[in-house]
Design a protein around this motif. Structure first.
Motif, PDB file in Angstrom:
ATOM      1  N   CYS A  79     -12.859 -60.234 -13.387  1.00  0.00           N
ATOM      2  CA  CYS A  79     -12.516 -60.552 -14.779  1.00  0.00           C
ATOM      3  C   CYS A  79     -12.439 -59.320 -15.680  1.00  0.00           C
ATOM      4  O   CYS A  79     -11.495 -59.186 -16.468  1.00  0.00           O
ATOM      5  CB  CYS A  79     -13.503 -61.562 -15.337  1.00  0.00           C
ATOM      6  N   ALA A 133      -9.146 -58.073 -17.650  1.00  0.00           N
ATOM      7  CA  ALA A 133      -9.195 -57.983 -19.115  1.00  0.00           C
ATOM      8  C   ALA A 133      -8.853 -56.575 -19.593  1.00  0.00           C
ATOM      9  O   ALA A 133      -8.158 -56.395 -20.599  1.00  0.00           O
ATOM     10  CB  ALA A 133     -10.578 -58.391 -19.612  1.00  0.00           C
ATOM     11  N   GLY A 191     -19.077 -67.231 -19.016  1.00  0.00           N
ATOM     12  CA  GLY A 191     -18.019 -68.203 -18.790  1.00  0.00           C
ATOM     13  C   GLY A 191     -18.529 -69.365 -17.963  1.00  0.00           C
ATOM     14  O   GLY A 191     -19.386 -69.189 -17.083  1.00  0.00           O
ATOM     15  N   HIS A 226     -18.902 -62.994 -17.677  1.00  0.00           N
ATOM     16  CA  HIS A 226     -17.447 -63.110 -17.680  1.00  0.00           C
ATOM     17  C   HIS A 226     -16.860 -62.169 -18.731  1.00  0.00           C
ATOM     18  O   HIS A 226     -17.564 -61.659 -19.596  1.00  0.00           O
ATOM     19  CB  HIS A 226     -17.040 -64.557 -17.968  1.00  0.00           C
ATOM     20  N   TRP A 233     -12.970 -61.576 -21.036  1.00  0.00           N
ATOM     21  CA  TRP A 233     -11.640 -62.076 -21.392  1.00  0.00           C
ATOM     22  C   TRP A 233     -11.106 -61.239 -22.546  1.00  0.00           C
ATOM     23  O   TRP A 233     -11.647 -60.180 -22.854  1.00  0.00           O
ATOM     24  CB  TRP A 233     -11.695 -63.576 -21.740  1.00  0.00           C
ATOM     25  N   ASP A 244      -7.590 -65.981 -21.531  1.00  0.00           N
ATOM     26  CA  ASP A 244      -8.315 -65.610 -20.315  1.00  0.00           C
ATOM     27  C   ASP A 244      -7.329 -65.572 -19.151  1.00  0.00           C
ATOM     28  O   ASP A 244      -7.078 -66.583 -18.501  1.00  0.00           O
ATOM     29  CB  ASP A 244      -9.429 -66.616 -20.044  1.00  0.00           C
ATOM     30  N   TRP A 254      -8.407 -66.745 -15.536  1.00  0.00           N
ATOM     31  CA  TRP A 254      -8.416 -68.171 -15.220  1.00  0.00           C
ATOM     32  C   TRP A 254      -7.021 -68.804 -15.252  1.00  0.00           C
ATOM     33  O   TRP A 254      -6.889 -70.030 -15.168  1.00  0.00           O
ATOM     34  CB  TRP A 254      -9.314 -68.913 -16.210  1.00  0.00           C
ATOM     35  N   TRP A 273      -5.038 -71.072 -20.219  1.00  0.00           N
ATOM     36  CA  TRP A 273      -6.143 -70.531 -20.988  1.00  0.00           C
ATOM     37  C   TRP A 273      -5.666 -69.536 -22.036  1.00  0.00           C
ATOM     38  O   TRP A 273      -6.362 -68.590 -22.386  1.00  0.00           O
ATOM     39  CB  TRP A 273      -7.168 -69.889 -20.060  1.00  0.00           C
ATOM     40  N   HIS A 297     -16.411 -70.471 -23.043  1.00  0.00           N
ATOM     41  CA  HIS A 297     -16.582 -69.019 -23.155  1.00  0.00           C
ATOM     42  C   HIS A 297     -17.566 -68.722 -24.284  1.00  0.00           C
ATOM     43  O   HIS A 297     -17.303 -69.075 -25.435  1.00  0.00           O
ATOM     44  CB  HIS A 297     -15.238 -68.338 -23.453  1.00  0.00           C
TER      45      HIS A 297
END
Length: 385
Positions: free
Chosen positions: A309, A313, A334, A344, A346, A362, A365, A371, A381
């Motif tokens: 993740c 990101a 998350g 997590h 994002w 995100d 996902w 998302w 989140h």
């Protein structure tokens, strides 16, 4: 009176330290005599008064200067669009953190203001000391007659003044414990301090003065400091990733070439990463099961087409900046789909004006649904700050 006697029948650390402070001050008072003890007590009170005044003034100055400094830094800090060395990364992380994080900025301004005020006070203290010495020397004793008696009387007076000095020191010590326990009720040894009869007795005097201010602020302050510390650690990714490789910039511009709005650009980048970057389960398993973490750059994520993740990101943030968007990496917790939460990361991207113009997404996902700014995003989140 029985309470005070009981305090020393069953000695505990707080009472022992207070007793040592009292005895030490008593012995010092006897050795120094009346004039020496009076001088020490005067400067103890003076020092306490200076500290209180400096703390109050430094707090007022920090509150007044914080928004001014933030605005100034906002116009002055410009991160070079090139690869930065380690020292430059640290420097720009500090500058941008001071610009963006109010708690850190206030803390730094408060500390600098307090040190500056204490330095200014240091210039006044020698003048005051000379004045006090002059007053004490002007009280001359008879050179011969009654000298032993005068010395004895001086030592008795010194002992009394020293005891008063010790009481002041003890009160400051317990007051510091009171602040510590109030702000950090779950801190190291806080429960033992709270159970001290001497502490309880003294805290009952302090609570009406400071209790309303400090009560309940400890957990809130601790959470705020921890959250902002996480933001500062997160900021390093933004600084490290500020230099955008040509191939990533070209890819971002290609993906967003037909977008008409900021939201269109953000959506196209979300779709591109969500469909092309696979989740690296091996990397995740190595970290969860063996504690092995492999740091990777957005370039590595772009080249290998896989990452966890935080990697996805960071790559999204880099591509979004290439397309002219304001974007940030967000870390937190998350939902894991089993009723729990796990670490997590994002993104949030700005498509409108002000705070309301930021939307969450995100890309990690994306394979499990849409998302990109969905309803009730915050239910799955939980951001750290």
């Amino acid at each position: 009176m029985d309470n005070w006697v009981q305090l020393f029948r069953e000695p505990e650390p707080v009472a022992i330290i207070v007793l040592l402070l009292l005895l030490g001050s008593l012995v010092q008072g006897i050795r120094r005599g009346a004039s020496g003890s009076a001088r020490r007590l005067f400067f103890f009170v003076w020092e306490a008064a200076v500290i209180v005044v400096c703390l109050i003034v430094a707090g007022r100055l920090a509150s007044a200067l914080s928004p001014v400094v933030a605005e100034w830094l906002n116009g002055q800090v410009h991160i070079p669009s090139r690869e930065l060395n380690v020292f430059e990364q640290a420097w720009f992380t500090l500058l941008t953190s001071l610009r963006d994080f109010a708690l850190l900025r206030y803390g730094v301004l408060f500390l600098l203001g307090y040190l500056l005020l204490r330095a200014l006070g240091a210039f006044v203290e020698p003048l005051l000391e000379r004045a006090v010495e002059g007053i004490l020397r002007s009280v001359k004793e008879e050179p011969i007659r009654g000298l032993p008696a005068k010395r004895s009387a001086s030592r008795v007076a010194g002992a009394l003044i020293g005891t008063a000095h010790g009481a002041g020191r003890s009160f400051v010590f317990v007051a510091l414990l009171f602040v510590y326990v109030s702000l950090m009720p779950s801190g190291w040894y806080a429960d033992k301090i709270s159970n001290s009869p001497l502490y309880t007795e003294t805290a009952s005097w302090l609570a009406p003065v400071a209790g309303d201010v400090l009560e309940g602020q400890g957990p809130v302050l601790a959470e705020a400091v921890q959250a902002q510390f996480q933001q500062i650690l997160q900021r390093k990714y933004e600084i490290i990733d500020y230099a955008i490789p040509a191939e990533i910039e070209q890819a971002a511009l290609y993906v967003t070439q037909d977008a008409l709005t900021k939201e269109d650009k953000a959506r196209k980048l979300y779709d591109w990463l969500g469909s092309r970057i696979a989740y690296d389960w091996d990397k995740a398993d190595n970290y969860v099961q063996q504690g092995i973490w492999k740091e990777q750059t957005p370039t590595e994520t772009f080249d290998t087409r896989k990452g966890v993740c935080i990697d996805i990101a960071r790559l999204y943030a880099m591509m979004a900046r290439s397309a002219g968007l304001e974007v940030r990496v967000v870390t937190g917790m998350g939902a894991d789909g089993r009723g729990g939460y796990g670490p997590h990361a994002w993104n949030e991207v700005q498509i409108g004006d002000g705070d309301a113009g930021w939307i969450p997404l995100d890309a990690t996902w994306a394979s499990s649904g849409d998302w990109f700014n969905p309803p009730r995003f915050e239910e799955t989140h939980i951001r750290e700050a």
